[in-house]
Design an enzyme around this catalytic site. Structure first.
Site, PDB file in Angstrom:
ATOM      1  CE  LYS A   7     -39.864 -29.329  12.803  1.00 55.58           C
ATOM      2  NZ  LYS A   7     -40.898 -30.618  12.846  1.00 55.58           N
TER       3      LYS A   7
ATOM      4  CG  ASP B 183     -44.646 -29.535  13.870  1.00 51.20           C
ATOM      5  OD1 ASP B 183     -45.695 -30.540  14.061  1.00 51.20           O
ATOM      6  OD2 ASP B 183     -44.146 -30.318  13.306  1.00 51.20           O
TER       7      ASP B 183
ATOM      8  CD  GLN C  39     -41.675 -23.786  20.031  1.00 54.05           C
ATOM      9  OE1 GLN C  39     -42.271 -21.753  20.676  1.00 54.05           O
ATOM     10  NE2 GLN C  39     -40.983 -23.694  19.590  1.00 54.05           N
TER      11      GLN C  39
ATOM     12  NE  ARG D  11     -47.657 -31.900  18.591  1.00 52.84           N
ATOM     13  CZ  ARG D  11     -47.165 -31.919  17.153  1.00 52.84           C
ATOM     14  NH1 ARG D  11     -46.558 -30.637  17.115  1.00 52.84           N
ATOM     15  NH2 ARG D  11     -48.067 -32.432  16.511  1.00 52.84           N
TER      16      ARG D  11
ATOM     17  CE  LYS E  72     -41.161 -30.174  29.854  1.00 61.45           C
ATOM     18  NZ  LYS E  72     -40.153 -30.771  31.032  1.00 61.45           N
ATOM     19  N   GLY E  73     -40.826 -26.734  24.447  1.00 59.62           N
ATOM     20  CA  GLY E  73     -40.483 -26.272  23.058  1.00 59.62           C
ATOM     21  C   GLY E  73     -38.415 -26.666  23.140  1.00 59.62           C
ATOM     22  CB  ALA E  74     -37.205 -28.921  20.494  1.00 62.05           C
TER      23      ALA E  74
ATOM     24  NE  ARG F 190     -36.087 -29.456  16.153  1.00 60.91           N
ATOM     25  CZ  ARG F 190     -35.746 -29.563  14.990  1.00 60.91           C
ATOM     26  NH1 ARG F 190     -35.074 -28.390  14.090  1.00 60.91           N
ATOM     27  NH2 ARG F 190     -36.505 -30.292  14.532  1.00 60.91           N
TER      28      ARG F 190
HETATM   29  P1  FDA Z   1     -38.192 -33.053  29.099  1.00 60.06           P
HETATM   30  O1  FDA Z   1     -37.374 -32.578  28.160  1.00 60.06           O
HETATM   31  O2  FDA Z   1     -37.826 -32.887  31.073  1.00 60.06           O
HETATM   32  O3  FDA Z   1     -38.143 -34.606  29.630  1.00 60.06           O
HETATM   33  C1  FDA Z   1     -39.212 -35.221  30.449  1.00 60.06           C
HETATM   34  C2  FDA Z   1     -38.234 -36.344  30.560  1.00 60.06           C
HETATM   35  O4  FDA Z   1     -38.638 -37.532  29.408  1.00 60.06           O
HETATM   36  C3  FDA Z   1     -36.623 -36.895  30.072  1.00 60.06           C
HETATM   37  O5  FDA Z   1     -36.895 -37.186  31.435  1.00 60.06           O
HETATM   38  C4  FDA Z   1     -36.701 -38.606  29.788  1.00 60.06           C
HETATM   39  O6  FDA Z   1     -36.964 -39.297  30.203  1.00 60.06           O
HETATM   40  C5  FDA Z   1     -37.901 -38.391  28.409  1.00 60.06           C
HETATM   41  N1  FDA Z   1     -37.060 -37.260  27.550  1.00 60.06           N
HETATM   42  C6  FDA Z   1     -37.249 -36.764  26.802  1.00 60.06           C
HETATM   43  N2  FDA Z   1     -36.663 -35.943  25.506  1.00 60.06           N
HETATM   44  C7  FDA Z   1     -36.308 -37.114  25.440  1.00 60.06           C
HETATM   45  C8  FDA Z   1     -35.143 -37.932  24.541  1.00 60.06           C
HETATM   46  N3  FDA Z   1     -35.104 -36.787  23.098  1.00 60.06           N
HETATM   47  N4  FDA Z   1     -34.534 -39.021  24.797  1.00 60.06           N
HETATM   48  C9  FDA Z   1     -35.109 -39.672  26.026  1.00 60.06           C
HETATM   49  N5  FDA Z   1     -35.522 -39.584  26.382  1.00 60.06           N
HETATM   50  C10 FDA Z   1     -36.093 -38.265  26.476  1.00 60.06           C
HETATM   51  N6  FDA Z   1     -40.559 -28.526  20.330  1.00 60.06           N
HETATM   52  C11 FDA Z   1     -41.032 -27.441  19.229  1.00 60.06           C
HETATM   53  O7  FDA Z   1     -40.077 -26.191  19.531  1.00 60.06           O
HETATM   54  N7  FDA Z   1     -41.718 -27.249  18.206  1.00 60.06           N
HETATM   55  C12 FDA Z   1     -43.358 -28.589  18.163  1.00 60.06           C
HETATM   56  O8  FDA Z   1     -43.778 -28.176  17.013  1.00 60.06           O
HETATM   57  C13 FDA Z   1     -42.751 -30.140  18.561  1.00 60.06           C
HETATM   58  N8  FDA Z   1     -43.621 -30.586  18.745  1.00 60.06           N
HETATM   59  C14 FDA Z   1     -43.447 -31.855  19.210  1.00 60.06           C
HETATM   60  C15 FDA Z   1     -44.257 -32.720  19.768  1.00 60.06           C
HETATM   61  C16 FDA Z   1     -44.674 -33.813  19.552  1.00 60.06           C
HETATM   62  C17 FDA Z   1     -45.763 -34.966  19.985  1.00 60.06           C
HETATM   63  C18 FDA Z   1     -43.534 -33.986  21.161  1.00 60.06           C
HETATM   64  C19 FDA Z   1     -44.072 -34.711  22.734  1.00 60.06           C
HETATM   65  C20 FDA Z   1     -42.602 -32.872  21.268  1.00 60.06           C
HETATM   66  C21 FDA Z   1     -42.633 -32.292  20.882  1.00 60.06           C
HETATM   67  N9  FDA Z   1     -41.570 -31.140  21.222  1.00 60.06           N
HETATM   68  C22 FDA Z   1     -41.766 -29.718  19.935  1.00 60.06           C
HETATM   69  C23 FDA Z   1     -40.567 -31.306  21.619  1.00 60.06           C
HETATM   70  C24 FDA Z   1     -40.987 -30.838  22.856  1.00 60.06           C
HETATM   71  O9  FDA Z   1     -40.731 -29.175  22.702  1.00 60.06           O
HETATM   72  C25 FDA Z   1     -39.559 -30.467  24.048  1.00 60.06           C
HETATM   73  O10 FDA Z   1     -38.229 -30.718  23.285  1.00 60.06           O
HETATM   74  C26 FDA Z   1     -39.692 -32.013  23.892  1.00 60.06           C
HETATM   75  O11 FDA Z   1     -40.985 -33.180  24.080  1.00 60.06           O
HETATM   76  C27 FDA Z   1     -38.520 -32.633  25.981  1.00 60.06           C
HETATM   77  O12 FDA Z   1     -39.582 -32.640  26.192  1.00 60.06           O
HETATM   78  P2  FDA Z   1     -40.338 -33.445  27.929  1.00 60.06           P
HETATM   79  O13 FDA Z   1     -42.100 -32.238  27.781  1.00 60.06           O
HETATM   80  O14 FDA Z   1     -40.368 -34.667  27.034  1.00 60.06           O
HETATM   81  O15 FDA Z   1     -39.462 -32.695  28.783  1.00 60.06           O
END
Ligand code: FDA
Length: 302
Positions: free
Chosen positions: A95, A129, A158, A179, A182-184, A283
């Protein structure tokens, strides 16, 4: 709930309170490999044994001093030496605010250059990141500058941001690996979609753009419907499995990680480690209400 948790992620008072709760730390350990690099190496080995790749993340962000930023840079280069020495199938995620972006963009650029050059000498790729939207432009500019000079660096886009389609187009044109996530973070409507269905639809649109490009990109999500859409799209376009990879976070949807690896997809696990796990953990809580219910049950049990 999501907004509250993301607000608390930046709240020093709540942080100091929460860090004293033992079960809070124990729950965090579900998402974090441990405090030390050795803990992280153990987690990489486990992933590699299951035919999965890894990317390490030394936890920490929004560094307060230049010394801390430079110290983080040294820690990352030491970790790169260890990855190389262990012959681990792993790269590194960093980061920029950990390297001083919030203090002085040039400082973070210099630190990131040092890390990327060292990684290149060891044959390791590094990923920058993506953090809050106020850093998006500067972060992508730094990645572009380093990519031009060294090559072994990639960006994160994101799908919740309105500007991401334009950014994906630019990354494809410049051949910078992406990569897609969705965005956190908590973002206003002026810059980001507020509804999950819009973020998801944009994710699928961007995924299709990336998969049809020439670079090797990463689809980073635990969302099964998006993973299915990715697999179906790749099949329909004759895009081979080794043209892209899926990425997931350590401790989340382990069975799905394994299933995809067994199906022959490249799967990379993002493995965070280190003492500064609080904001990262908050997060992860914000992403899933069930995680908070688990914490609350433990709180009332004392
Ligand atoms: P969504 O939130 O819709 O979740 C889909 C399903 O996944 C949920 O129904 C649940 O089953 C499971 N799940 C998701 N999150 C969970 C949790 N915390 N605990 C338990 N189960 C969970 N973001 C960012 O802003 N900058 C970045 O650099 C990164 N880098 C990054 C690297 C990698 C390898 C991943 C996988 C993710 C990131 N993220 C990120 C985080 C990303 O933006 C996002 O917030 C999370 O991946 C959660 O979103 P999903 O795509 O999983 O979908």
């Amino acid at each position: 709930m999501r907004a509250l948790l993301l607000f608390l992620a930046r709240h020093e008072g709540f942080k100091n309170f929460a860090l004293n709760l033992r079960f809070f730390r124990n729950t965090a350990l579900r998402f974090v490999a441990g405090d030390t690099l050795d803990d992280a190496i153990g987690a990489i080995r486990q992933a590699n044994q299951k035919q999965m790749l890894a990317t390490l993340d030394l936890l920490g962000e929004n560094t307060l001093t230049r010394d801390d930023a430079n110290h983080a840079c040294r820690e990352v280069t030491d970790a790169l030496n260890k990855i190389s020495h262990e012959k681990a199938d792993c790269y590194f995620s960093v980061k920029l605010t950990q390297l001083g972006l919030n203090l002085d963009p040039e400082l973070s650029f210099q630190n990131m250059m040092q890390i990327t050059r060292h990684a290149r000498d060891l044959g390791i790729f590094v990923r920058v990141d993506m953090e809050e939207s106020r850093y998006t432009k500067e972060t992508l500019q730094i990645v572009e500058r380093i990519h031009e000079q060294l090559g072994n660096v990639g960006a994160v886009i994101q799908s919740y941001l309105h500007c991401s389609e334009q950014d994906v187009t630019a990354m494809i044109q410049k051949g910078i690996p992406v990569r897609l996530v969705k965005g956190a973070y908590l973002e206003p409507a002026s810059v980001a979609f507020q509804k999950k269905k819009d973020t998801d639809a944009n994710f699928v649109k961007l995924m299709k753009m990336l998969l049809t490009g020439q670079t090797y990109n990463a689809i980073a999500t635990h969302d099964e419907s998006i993973i299915c859409a990715t697999k179906e799209f790749a099949l329909s376009q004759d895009i081979p499995k080794d043209h892209f990879e899926f990425q997931m976070l350590y401790g989340i949807r382990r069975n799905l990680q394994l299933k995809l690896a067994q199906e022959g997809y490249n799967v990379r696990i993002y493995i965070p480690y280190g003492k500064h796990w609080y904001a990262y953990f908050m997060r992860r809580l914000a992403e899933r209400p069930a995680n908070v219910a688990f914490i609350a049950r433990n709180l009332f049990r004392g």
